[in-house]
Write a protein that holds these residues in place. Structure first.
Motif, PDB file in Angstrom:
ATOM      1  N   HIS A  41      34.934  57.901  98.585  1.00 55.45           N
ATOM      2  CA  HIS A  41      35.807  56.775  98.244  1.00 55.45           C
ATOM      3  C   HIS A  41      36.119  56.825  96.757  1.00 55.45           C
ATOM      4  CE1 HIS A  41      34.770  54.978 102.159  1.00 55.45           C
ATOM      5  NE2 HIS A  41      33.621  55.574 101.934  1.00 55.45           N
ATOM      6  N   HIS A  67      29.736  51.926  98.351  1.00 52.97           N
ATOM      7  CA  HIS A  67      30.302  53.244  98.663  1.00 52.97           C
ATOM      8  C   HIS A  67      31.364  53.653  97.644  1.00 52.97           C
ATOM      9  CE1 HIS A  67      32.698  50.084 100.537  1.00 52.97           C
ATOM     10  NE2 HIS A  67      33.738  50.887 100.444  1.00 52.97           N
ATOM     11  N   ARG A  68      32.007  52.672  96.972  1.00 52.95           N
ATOM     12  CA  ARG A  68      33.048  52.985  95.989  1.00 52.95           C
ATOM     13  C   ARG A  68      32.421  52.896  94.595  1.00 52.95           C
ATOM     14  NH1 ARG A  68      38.108  53.418  97.595  1.00 52.95           N
ATOM     15  NH2 ARG A  68      37.942  52.047  99.393  1.00 52.95           N
ATOM     16  N   ALA A 116      25.607  52.045 100.552  1.00 49.06           N
ATOM     17  CA  ALA A 116      26.882  52.180 101.255  1.00 49.06           C
ATOM     18  C   ALA A 116      26.930  51.267 102.465  1.00 49.06           C
ATOM     19  CB  ALA A 116      27.092  53.626 101.681  1.00 49.06           C
ATOM     20  N   VAL A 117      25.821  50.538 102.713  1.00 51.15           N
ATOM     21  CA  VAL A 117      25.818  49.543 103.788  1.00 51.15           C
ATOM     22  C   VAL A 117      26.646  48.363 103.264  1.00 51.15           C
ATOM     23  CG1 VAL A 117      24.395  47.996 105.173  1.00 51.15           C
ATOM     24  CG2 VAL A 117      23.550  50.262 104.561  1.00 51.15           C
ATOM     25  N   VAL A 118      27.795  48.131 103.848  1.00 56.99           N
ATOM     26  CA  VAL A 118      28.691  47.101 103.308  1.00 56.99           C
ATOM     27  C   VAL A 118      27.948  45.758 103.241  1.00 56.99           C
ATOM     28  CG1 VAL A 118      30.808  45.787 103.765  1.00 56.99           C
ATOM     29  CG2 VAL A 118      30.807  48.269 104.008  1.00 56.99           C
ATOM     30  N   GLY A 146      33.145  44.879  97.869  1.00 56.00           N
ATOM     31  CA  GLY A 146      34.548  44.731  98.252  1.00 56.00           C
ATOM     32  C   GLY A 146      34.760  43.464  99.065  1.00 56.00           C
ATOM     33  N   ASP A 147      36.017  43.181  99.341  1.00 57.03           N
ATOM     34  CA  ASP A 147      36.352  42.010 100.167  1.00 57.03           C
ATOM     35  C   ASP A 147      35.742  42.131 101.562  1.00 57.03           C
ATOM     36  OD1 ASP A 147      38.528  44.024  99.574  1.00 57.03           O
ATOM     37  OD2 ASP A 147      39.192  43.346 101.546  1.00 57.03           O
ATOM     38  N   GLY A 148      35.586  43.391 102.046  1.00 57.79           N
ATOM     39  CA  GLY A 148      35.009  43.594 103.374  1.00 57.79           C
ATOM     40  C   GLY A 148      33.580  43.067 103.477  1.00 57.79           C
ATOM     41  N   ALA A 149      32.877  42.992 102.354  1.00 53.63           N
ATOM     42  CA  ALA A 149      31.483  42.530 102.377  1.00 53.63           C
ATOM     43  C   ALA A 149      31.374  41.063 102.787  1.00 53.63           C
ATOM     44  CB  ALA A 149      30.847  42.741 101.001  1.00 53.63           C
ATOM     45  N   GLU A 152      30.069  40.141 106.159  1.00 50.99           N
ATOM     46  CA  GLU A 152      28.680  40.451 106.494  1.00 50.99           C
ATOM     47  C   GLU A 152      27.784  39.228 106.319  1.00 50.99           C
ATOM     48  OE1 GLU A 152      27.645  43.301 107.755  1.00 50.99           O
ATOM     49  OE2 GLU A 152      29.630  44.206 107.618  1.00 50.99           O
ATOM     50  N   ASN A 176      40.568  44.570  97.121  1.00 50.89           N
ATOM     51  CA  ASN A 176      41.616  45.602  97.012  1.00 50.89           C
ATOM     52  C   ASN A 176      42.460  45.673  98.283  1.00 50.89           C
ATOM     53  OD1 ASN A 176      39.823  46.642  98.801  1.00 50.89           O
ATOM     54  ND2 ASN A 176      39.366  48.510  97.678  1.00 50.89           N
ATOM     55  N   TYR A 188      42.933  53.050 105.908  1.00 53.56           N
ATOM     56  CA  TYR A 188      41.570  52.631 105.629  1.00 53.56           C
ATOM     57  C   TYR A 188      41.378  51.163 106.036  1.00 53.56           C
ATOM     58  CZ  TYR A 188      37.209  52.626 103.229  1.00 53.56           C
ATOM     59  OH  TYR A 188      35.892  52.543 102.970  1.00 53.56           O
ATOM     60  N   PRO A 189      40.162  50.747 106.515  1.00 48.55           N
ATOM     61  CA  PRO A 189      39.978  49.354 106.942  1.00 48.55           C
ATOM     62  C   PRO A 189      40.130  48.345 105.801  1.00 48.55           C
ATOM     63  CG  PRO A 189      37.877  50.541 106.945  1.00 48.55           C
ATOM     64  CD  PRO A 189      38.937  51.554 106.708  1.00 48.55           C
ATOM     65  N   ARG A 246      45.930  47.963  96.173  1.00 46.46           N
ATOM     66  CA  ARG A 246      45.279  49.218  96.534  1.00 46.46           C
ATOM     67  C   ARG A 246      46.068  50.427  96.051  1.00 46.46           C
ATOM     68  NH1 ARG A 246      41.512  50.748 101.044  1.00 46.46           N
ATOM     69  NH2 ARG A 246      41.076  48.547 100.845  1.00 46.46           N
TER      70      ARG A 246
HETATM   71  C1  TPP Z   1      27.352  47.424 107.435  1.00 42.35           C
HETATM   72  C2  TPP Z   1      28.488  48.418 107.454  1.00 42.35           C
HETATM   73  N1  TPP Z   1      29.481  48.284 108.353  1.00 42.35           N
HETATM   74  C3  TPP Z   1      30.512  49.155 108.365  1.00 42.35           C
HETATM   75  C4  TPP Z   1      30.558  50.203 107.470  1.00 42.35           C
HETATM   76  C5  TPP Z   1      31.744  51.179 107.477  1.00 42.35           C
HETATM   77  N2  TPP Z   1      32.611  50.905 106.318  1.00 42.35           N
HETATM   78  C6  TPP Z   1      32.561  51.684 105.233  1.00 42.35           C
HETATM   79  S1  TPP Z   1      33.607  51.141 104.047  1.00 42.35           S
HETATM   80  C7  TPP Z   1      34.160  49.863 105.002  1.00 42.35           C
HETATM   81  C8  TPP Z   1      35.190  48.907 104.495  1.00 42.35           C
HETATM   82  C9  TPP Z   1      34.690  48.215 103.305  1.00 42.35           C
HETATM   83  O1  TPP Z   1      35.679  47.387 102.752  1.00 42.35           O
HETATM   84  P1  TPP Z   1      35.399  46.691 101.383  1.00 42.35           P
HETATM   85  O2  TPP Z   1      34.030  46.130 101.371  1.00 42.35           O
HETATM   86  O3  TPP Z   1      36.525  45.762 101.136  1.00 42.35           O
HETATM   87  O4  TPP Z   1      35.380  47.875 100.327  1.00 42.35           O
HETATM   88  P2  TPP Z   1      36.592  48.836  99.874  1.00 42.35           P
HETATM   89  O5  TPP Z   1      36.338  50.121 100.596  1.00 42.35           O
HETATM   90  O6  TPP Z   1      37.876  48.204 100.286  1.00 42.35           O
HETATM   91  O7  TPP Z   1      36.429  48.989  98.410  1.00 42.35           O
HETATM   92  C10 TPP Z   1      33.518  49.872 106.212  1.00 42.35           C
HETATM   93  C11 TPP Z   1      33.749  48.863 107.268  1.00 42.35           C
HETATM   94  C12 TPP Z   1      29.495  50.314 106.535  1.00 42.35           C
HETATM   95  N3  TPP Z   1      29.462  51.270 105.607  1.00 42.35           N
HETATM   96  N4  TPP Z   1      28.484  49.400 106.529  1.00 42.35           N
END
Ligand code: TPP
Ligand code: MG
Length: 339
Positions: A41, A67-68, A116-118, A146-149, A152, A176, A188-189, A246
């Protein structure tokens, strides 16, 4: 508009941003050359956020990231050669080549661990903040995520505990998702959540929140300084949401070198072209930083070019170090293994 920063602060943030950018462009090139194999990433487009937060933190502050993470690691001053070596799986990498891109961690710079565990980083920083509090230390913990967190459960639990116990933790949500095509568009998700505003989640626990433009280094820096002071005063956690559009190269599931940095485009906007001209012109935080530095009279064009060359040279050195480094020896395969 945010009040401009002083010359030294602006310059220090800009230097961190340059290292981040050239590091990431190099990572994509090395991947394309087949130098490493794994998903990865790229932090391009978010540099003003990470660099300004890192500038505002103290030397003893603790950090967890995602992960980023590459930008956070090199922006904090960790050795770029060892970071690159980790990505290439070399024995000289920060984790001996065993962590790779997703887990680069330099404990000597206050990194707790890189998860890397979101959402995992939010719980790690909250636990560290608990340690800081019970040991009466004058420092804070910071979690980048990230916003994806915000999807969780662990992040919501962390907010609750941090608020209940008034823990010294600054949550930096790097949103982003603007401009992202998402999984449905074949990319990307992005975050999928029912809330109409991420700030409402920490706010429900009484945590102060602030939304900033993540390409505005002055805004991010000032928000972080204030948040840190809030924590150090014993007033508990703060949540900052930094918006960025993004980077087009992070839209596909595998990063692409969609744009290549040319700082002169900041003062020669007519030279900007191609499919991503709109992003370069309006959303590239590095070009924005150049425009700000020039407008505030902090640097001249030739000084900017010299800074850019110095950063490029440091990354070239890092690449050489990493590529020339050995792979871990097969007989060490069981080192660092729990069971
Ligand atoms: C608990 C968990 N679920 C799913 C994933 C798979 N995954 C990796 S990155 C990602 C999206 C993350 O989005 P965000 O937190 O917004 O970070 P960005 O990549 O947009 O910076 C997902 C779902 C993971 N790594 N950990
Ligand atoms: Mg995101």
């Amino acid at each position: 508009m945010t009040e401009p920063l002083g010359r030294l602060t602006s310059l220090s943030i800009f230097r961190r941003m340059l290292l981040m950018r050239h590091f990431e462009e190099a990572v994509i090139r090395l991947y394309n050359e087949g130098r490493f194999v794994s998903h990865y990433h790229i932090y391009i487009g978010q540099e003003a956020t990470g660099a300004a937060v890192l500038e505002a933190l103290g030397q003893d502050d603790l950090i967890s990231t995602t992960h980023r993470n590459h930008g956070h690691i090199v922006g904090r001053g960790a050795d770029a050669g060892r970071a690159m070596a980790e990505i290439l799986g070399r024995a000289t990498g920060f984790n001996g080549g065993r962590g790779g891109t997703l887990h680069i961690c330099d404990a000597s710079r206050g990194f707790l661990s890189t998860s890397a565990v979101v959402g995992g980083c939010a719980s790690l920083a909250t636990g560290a903040a608990f340690g800081i509090k019970v040991n009466h230390q004058a420092r804070v913990a910071t979690a980048f995520f990230g916003d994806g967190a915000l999807e969780e459960g662990v992040v919501i639990e962390a907010f609750n505990m941090a608020a209940l116990w008034k823990l010294p933790v600054v949550y930096i949500c790097e949103n982003n998702s603007a401009g992202a095509v998402g999984m449905q568009g074949g990319g990307y998700p992005t975050a999928i959540t029912a809330t109409d505003s991420f700030c409402r989640l920490p706010a429900a626990y009484g945590i102060p929140t602030k939304v900033v433009d993540g390409t505005d280094m002055a805004a991010v820096y000032r928000a972080t300084v204030e948040a840190r002071q809030h924590c150090l005063a014993g007033d508990g956690p703060v949540f900052i949401e930094a918006f960025t559009d993004r980077w087009p190269g992070s839209n596909p599931l595998w990063p692409e070198l969609a744009t290549v940095t040319e700082l002169a485009q900041a003062w020669e906007p007519d030279s900007i072209g191609g499919a991503h001209a709109e992003w370069i012109r309006h959303h590239d935080p590095l070009l924005r930083a150049v425009r700000d530095l020039l407008a505030e009279g902090h640097l001249t064009r030739s000084e900017i070019v010299a800074e850019d060359q110095a950063a490029r040279w440091r990354i070239e050195q890092a690449i050489t170090f990493a590529v020339d480094s050995p792979l871990p020896l097969p007989e060490t395969a069981e080192q660092g293994v729990f069971a």
